[in-house]
Design an enzyme around this catalytic site. Structure first.
Site, PDB file in Angstrom:
ATOM      1  N   GLY A   1      24.112 -12.527  -5.347  1.00 13.26           N
ATOM      2  CA  GLY A   1      24.869 -12.889  -4.141  1.00 13.26           C
ATOM      3  C   GLY A   1      25.299 -14.337  -4.254  1.00 13.26           C
ATOM      4  O   GLY A   1      25.437 -14.862  -5.367  1.00 13.26           O
TER       5      GLY A   1
ATOM      6  N   LYS B   1      30.652 -33.545   9.764  1.00 16.98           N
ATOM      7  CA  LYS B   1      29.960 -33.659   8.472  1.00 16.98           C
ATOM      8  C   LYS B   1      30.052 -35.089   7.941  1.00 16.98           C
ATOM      9  O   LYS B   1      29.066 -35.654   7.458  1.00 16.98           O
ATOM     10  CB  LYS B   1      30.605 -32.682   7.482  1.00 16.98           C
ATOM     11  CG  LYS B   1      29.728 -32.328   6.313  1.00 16.98           C
ATOM     12  CD  LYS B   1      30.461 -31.446   5.322  1.00 16.98           C
ATOM     13  CE  LYS B   1      30.100 -29.998   5.426  1.00 16.98           C
ATOM     14  NZ  LYS B   1      30.523 -29.197   4.268  1.00 16.98           N
TER      15      LYS B   1
ATOM     16  N   CYS C   1      29.393 -17.849  -5.113  1.00 18.04           N
ATOM     17  CA  CYS C   1      30.194 -17.895  -6.349  1.00 18.04           C
ATOM     18  C   CYS C   1      30.346 -16.561  -7.061  1.00 18.04           C
ATOM     19  O   CYS C   1      31.467 -16.090  -7.250  1.00 18.04           O
ATOM     20  CB  CYS C   1      29.595 -18.930  -7.302  1.00 18.04           C
ATOM     21  SG  CYS C   1      29.804 -20.605  -6.685  1.00 18.04           S
TER      22      CYS C   1
HETATM   23  P1  NAD Z   1      31.836 -25.803   0.595  1.00 14.89           P
HETATM   24  O1  NAD Z   1      32.453 -24.839   1.545  1.00 14.89           O
HETATM   25  O2  NAD Z   1      30.366 -26.079   0.677  1.00 14.89           O
HETATM   26  O3  NAD Z   1      32.586 -27.215   0.706  1.00 14.89           O
HETATM   27  C1  NAD Z   1      33.971 -27.368   0.797  1.00 14.89           C
HETATM   28  C2  NAD Z   1      34.241 -28.634   1.605  1.00 14.89           C
HETATM   29  O4  NAD Z   1      35.642 -28.917   1.582  1.00 14.89           O
HETATM   30  C3  NAD Z   1      33.851 -28.504   3.083  1.00 14.89           C
HETATM   31  O5  NAD Z   1      32.996 -29.558   3.455  1.00 14.89           O
HETATM   32  C4  NAD Z   1      35.209 -28.577   3.820  1.00 14.89           C
HETATM   33  O6  NAD Z   1      35.100 -29.198   5.095  1.00 14.89           O
HETATM   34  C5  NAD Z   1      36.017 -29.411   2.845  1.00 14.89           C
HETATM   35  N1  NAD Z   1      37.470 -29.286   3.011  1.00 14.89           N
HETATM   36  C6  NAD Z   1      38.200 -28.152   3.147  1.00 14.89           C
HETATM   37  N2  NAD Z   1      39.517 -28.457   3.293  1.00 14.89           N
HETATM   38  C7  NAD Z   1      39.607 -29.800   3.217  1.00 14.89           C
HETATM   39  C8  NAD Z   1      40.684 -30.731   3.303  1.00 14.89           C
HETATM   40  N3  NAD Z   1      41.958 -30.308   3.485  1.00 14.89           N
HETATM   41  N4  NAD Z   1      40.416 -32.037   3.200  1.00 14.89           N
HETATM   42  C9  NAD Z   1      39.154 -32.483   3.023  1.00 14.89           C
HETATM   43  N5  NAD Z   1      38.083 -31.666   2.950  1.00 14.89           N
HETATM   44  C10 NAD Z   1      38.303 -30.335   3.040  1.00 14.89           C
HETATM   45  O7  NAD Z   1      32.219 -25.282  -0.863  1.00 14.89           O
HETATM   46  P2  NAD Z   1      31.377 -25.456  -2.223  1.00 14.89           P
HETATM   47  O8  NAD Z   1      30.267 -24.468  -2.263  1.00 14.89           O
HETATM   48  O9  NAD Z   1      31.088 -26.892  -2.427  1.00 14.89           O
HETATM   49  O10 NAD Z   1      32.470 -24.963  -3.275  1.00 14.89           O
HETATM   50  C11 NAD Z   1      33.619 -25.744  -3.563  1.00 14.89           C
HETATM   51  C12 NAD Z   1      34.269 -25.194  -4.823  1.00 14.89           C
HETATM   52  O11 NAD Z   1      33.373 -25.344  -5.937  1.00 14.89           O
HETATM   53  C13 NAD Z   1      34.604 -23.705  -4.783  1.00 14.89           C
HETATM   54  O12 NAD Z   1      35.773 -23.490  -5.526  1.00 14.89           O
HETATM   55  C14 NAD Z   1      33.433 -23.047  -5.488  1.00 14.89           C
HETATM   56  O13 NAD Z   1      33.763 -21.816  -6.062  1.00 14.89           O
HETATM   57  C15 NAD Z   1      33.134 -24.074  -6.554  1.00 14.89           C
HETATM   58  N6  NAD Z   1      31.742 -24.076  -7.030  1.00 14.89           N
HETATM   59  C16 NAD Z   1      30.731 -23.914  -6.150  1.00 14.89           C
HETATM   60  C17 NAD Z   1      29.411 -23.940  -6.624  1.00 14.89           C
HETATM   61  C18 NAD Z   1      28.247 -23.747  -5.679  1.00 14.89           C
HETATM   62  O14 NAD Z   1      27.139 -23.557  -6.164  1.00 14.89           O
HETATM   63  N7  NAD Z   1      28.448 -23.786  -4.366  1.00 14.89           N
HETATM   64  C19 NAD Z   1      29.154 -24.162  -7.974  1.00 14.89           C
HETATM   65  C20 NAD Z   1      30.229 -24.349  -8.848  1.00 14.89           C
HETATM   66  C21 NAD Z   1      31.528 -24.296  -8.365  1.00 14.89           C
HETATM   67  C1  UDX Z   2      26.069 -19.703  -9.858  1.00 15.49           C
HETATM   68  C2  UDX Z   2      26.144 -20.108 -11.344  1.00 15.49           C
HETATM   69  O1  UDX Z   2      24.874 -19.899 -11.962  1.00 15.49           O
HETATM   70  C3  UDX Z   2      26.548 -21.559 -11.474  1.00 15.49           C
HETATM   71  O2  UDX Z   2      26.690 -21.905 -12.841  1.00 15.49           O
HETATM   72  C4  UDX Z   2      27.867 -21.733 -10.764  1.00 15.49           C
HETATM   73  O3  UDX Z   2      28.264 -23.062 -10.857  1.00 15.49           O
HETATM   74  C5  UDX Z   2      27.769 -21.298  -9.302  1.00 15.49           C
HETATM   75  O4  UDX Z   2      27.319 -19.945  -9.249  1.00 15.49           O
HETATM   76  P1  UDX Z   2      24.375 -20.075  -7.853  1.00 15.49           P
HETATM   77  O5  UDX Z   2      25.278 -19.165  -7.100  1.00 15.49           O
HETATM   78  O6  UDX Z   2      23.936 -21.357  -7.232  1.00 15.49           O
HETATM   79  O7  UDX Z   2      25.056 -20.486  -9.249  1.00 15.49           O
HETATM   80  O8  UDX Z   2      23.050 -19.263  -8.211  1.00 15.49           O
HETATM   81  P2  UDX Z   2      22.444 -18.500  -9.472  1.00 15.49           P
HETATM   82  O9  UDX Z   2      21.151 -19.129  -9.794  1.00 15.49           O
HETATM   83  O10 UDX Z   2      23.417 -18.360 -10.562  1.00 15.49           O
HETATM   84  O11 UDX Z   2      22.166 -17.073  -8.830  1.00 15.49           O
HETATM   85  C6  UDX Z   2      23.239 -16.278  -8.343  1.00 15.49           C
HETATM   86  C7  UDX Z   2      22.718 -14.976  -7.803  1.00 15.49           C
HETATM   87  O12 UDX Z   2      22.201 -14.171  -8.867  1.00 15.49           O
HETATM   88  C8  UDX Z   2      21.565 -15.124  -6.812  1.00 15.49           C
HETATM   89  O13 UDX Z   2      21.739 -14.185  -5.766  1.00 15.49           O
HETATM   90  C9  UDX Z   2      20.325 -14.798  -7.620  1.00 15.49           C
HETATM   91  O14 UDX Z   2      19.267 -14.301  -6.846  1.00 15.49           O
HETATM   92  C10 UDX Z   2      20.883 -13.747  -8.555  1.00 15.49           C
HETATM   93  N1  UDX Z   2      20.127 -13.637  -9.819  1.00 15.49           N
HETATM   94  C11 UDX Z   2      20.093 -14.693 -10.686  1.00 15.49           C
HETATM   95  C12 UDX Z   2      19.500 -12.443 -10.134  1.00 15.49           C
HETATM   96  O15 UDX Z   2      19.537 -11.475  -9.359  1.00 15.49           O
HETATM   97  N2  UDX Z   2      18.830 -12.350 -11.322  1.00 15.49           N
HETATM   98  C13 UDX Z   2      18.772 -13.379 -12.223  1.00 15.49           C
HETATM   99  O16 UDX Z   2      18.150 -13.206 -13.272  1.00 15.49           O
HETATM  100  C14 UDX Z   2      19.428 -14.585 -11.888  1.00 15.49           C
END
Ligand code: NAD
Ligand code: UDX
Length: 476
Positions: A285, A44, A288
């Site tokens: 789904g 990556k 998160c």
């Molecule tokens: P992700 O799996 O996409 O990314 C995590 C990254 O961390 C990966 O690239 C992995 O290789 C790296 N990693 C793991 N262990 C490591 C280490 N020891 N050193 C360096 N790198 C390391 O995860 P994400 O979706 O970005 O989510 C990260 C966090 O943010 C989670 O706690 C999640 O709940 C939160 N979050 C996610 C979203 C979202 O929409 N995906 C939104 C808000 C908050």
């Molecule tokens: C969510 C939160 O919205 C965001 O603030 C947080 O940081 C990460 O988790 P995300 O998972 O990217 O974001 O998608 P979101 O747009 O919230 O949708 C989550 C799920 O809910 C999806 O599966 C979506 O299809 C579903 N959804 C959303 C519904 O079924 N109905 C709605 O009205 C809105």
């Protein structure tokens, strides 16, 4: 609580270059900071160093190209990232662990590494979504590794971005939450976000347009670390509850021939309720909501707090997929040996993320029931191929019409705009039988009737093309 001011460039280390870490790193560079982004996934990091974005996210490739090797660099060397940094953002995964609790082993591993690389005072920032008191555990972990209290502070700065709109959400946030237990660490976070909170960023001619502006800049809320940790879990749980609520109402609407789209419109116009997150469908789904509702539920349980509401939210969500599967079976009579075109693989539109995708779960059930599935998705085919079983019964098509060719029915699983604007005459011609079962309510039932479809959706009266009027009750 208070509102921020002040500005200057900060050297930031972001650990984890996933959906959150990468977006944060690139956006911090866009805001004028110097960022070193660390990941332990060598492939990556190599990809990012070449300027390639590993995820499908609007604006990210262009913004990365603009800042690569200027504002942002990528490395696998954690110590090299830590040494020059004033703030270290931890953005690694916190997946669901046993008994629903968040698995914090990635966070702990990173904190241990940070402790060993410390070379002066730094603020460690929880960007990952973590349960309340994680700030306390990080502090203990730092102490266990011999780092004295006056060499670090822990701040909770939860991230609210949504996939698909992540860059826009980051640069135009509804709010920035900073959970800091002292002024020194809060002040650094205020400096980091100052370009957004003073509005200076929005005054730049090439700023990403969005809801914030110089006149209405982003607001920053300062709380205790515990409160900030809870704000994140409570926000996601509340949004998930809104979705489960509307799905439960949709099921009631279906039972009495009402229309959930009208109901959601009528409810959402009440400013106290608001129109967002009231889309009925397959249930929520993604990476998160499912895990965060489970983790929040676990936290409440650990604290002896009765929060069974969260169990109901999850139960309704799980049931929603069962109901949809039953709708498919009911529309097709029997499933074994049938061919179904599945439109959608990603957990929602505008992302390639298939983690905890209802579409993937549904396709697995169809395959288990002996259905041949032809799936398509504008962005998530590669990701889906990595997690779905290799089978002759599962094929992937380049477009919806190819997927529908000779199929007994179409199921709509992801709300991509590409699936909401289909040429319905062409779709009808491609199908063996004109049956659409829509888990995302992308079409008006009357339009589908006019195009000769049997159309079954969520929380709305079904349309049966081949019968004289709709049967009072669908035969079992
Ligand atoms: P992700 O799996 O996409 O990314 C995590 C990254 O961390 C990966 O690239 C992995 O290789 C790296 N990693 C793991 N262990 C490591 C280490 N020891 N050193 C360096 N790198 C390391 O995860 P994400 O979706 O970005 O989510 C990260 C966090 O943010 C989670 O706690 C999640 O709940 C939160 N979050 C996610 C979203 C979202 O929409 N995906 C939104 C808000 C908050
Ligand atoms: C969510 C939160 O919205 C965001 O603030 C947080 O940081 C990460 O988790 P995300 O998972 O990217 O974001 O998608 P979101 O747009 O919230 O949708 C989550 C799920 O809910 C999806 O599966 C979506 O299809 C579903 N959804 C959303 C519904 O079924 N109905 C709605 O009205 C809105």
């Amino acid at each position: 609580m208070s509102v921020s001011s002040a500005s200057s460039s900060v050297t930031i280390c972001v650990i984890g270059s996933g959906y959150v870490g990468l977006v944060a790193a690139v956006c911090f560079a866009e805001m004028g900071h110097r960022v070193i982004c660390v990941d332990n996934n060598e492939a990556k990091v190599a990809q990012l160093q070449r300027g390639e974005t590993p995820i499908f996210e609007a604006h990210l490739p262009q913004m990365l190209a603009r800042h690569l090797n200027r504002g942002v660099t990528f490395t696998t060397d954690l110590a090299a990232g830590i040494h020059p940094a004033e703030a270290v953002f931890i953005a690694v995964g916190t997946p669901q662990g046993s008994s629903g609790s968040a698995d914090l082993s990635y966070v702990e591993a990173v904190v241990s590494q940070i402790a060993q690389a410390m070379n002066g005072y730094k603020v460690l920032v929880e960007k990952s979504t973590v349960p309340v008191y994680t700030n306390e555990w990080i502090t203990r972990c730092m102490h266990r590794h011999g780092v004295p209290s006056d060499h670090f502070d822990i701040v909770s700065n939860p991230e609210f971005l949504r996939e698909g709109t992540a860059v826009g959400d980051f640069l135009h946030p509804d709010r920035i939450v900073v959970g800091a237990n002292n002024d020194r660490s809060a002040a650094l976070l205020r400096r980091i976000y100052a370009p957004l909170t003073t509005g200076a960023y929005y005054a730049q001619p090439d700023a990403l347009p969005g809801p914030c502006s110089t006149a209405q800049p982003a607001s920053l809320v300062v709380t205790s670390a515990q409160s900030a940790e809870i704000i994140k879990h409570a926000s996601n749980a509340f949004l998930a509850m809104k979705i489960s609520f509307i799905n439960a109402v949709a099921n009631l609407a279906e039972a009495v021939d009402a229309d959930i789209e009208d109901i959601a419109l009528g409810m959402g116009l009440d400013a106290r309720i608001g129109p967002r997150f009231l889309r009925a469908g397959l249930g929520y789904g993604g990476s998160c909501f499912p895990k965060d509702v489970a983790a929040f539920s676990w936290v409440a349980e650990q604290q002896g707090v009765d929060f069974h509401l969260l169990s109901e939210v999850r139960k309704i969500n799980d049931h929603q997929l069962d109901l949809f599967f039953e709708k498919i079976r009911s529309a097709l009579w029997t499933l074994r040996g049938k061919k179904i075109a599945a439109l959608g693989l990603a957990f929602k539109a505008d992302t390639d993320d298939t983690r905890d995708s209802p579409a993937i779960a549904l396709i697995r059930r169809l395959l288990d029931a002996g259905v041949a599935v032809a799936a398509c998705d504008p962005a998530a085919i590669d990701a889906a191929q990595r997690i779905l079983p290799t089978s002759d019964a599962l094929t992937f098509a380049d477009d919806p019409y190819a997927a529908a060719e000779g199929a007994d029915a179409v199921v709509i699983l992801t709300e991509w705009k590409e699936f909401a604007t289909l040429d319905l005459n062409r779709l009808n011609r491609a199908l063996k039988f004109p049956i659409v079962i829509d888990g995302r309510n992308l079409y008006a039932p009357a339009v589908m009737r006019d195009h000769g479809f049997t159309y079954v959706s969520v929380g709305r009266p079904a349309i049966y093309a081949s019968t004289q009027g709709r049967p009072r009750k669908n035969p079992l």
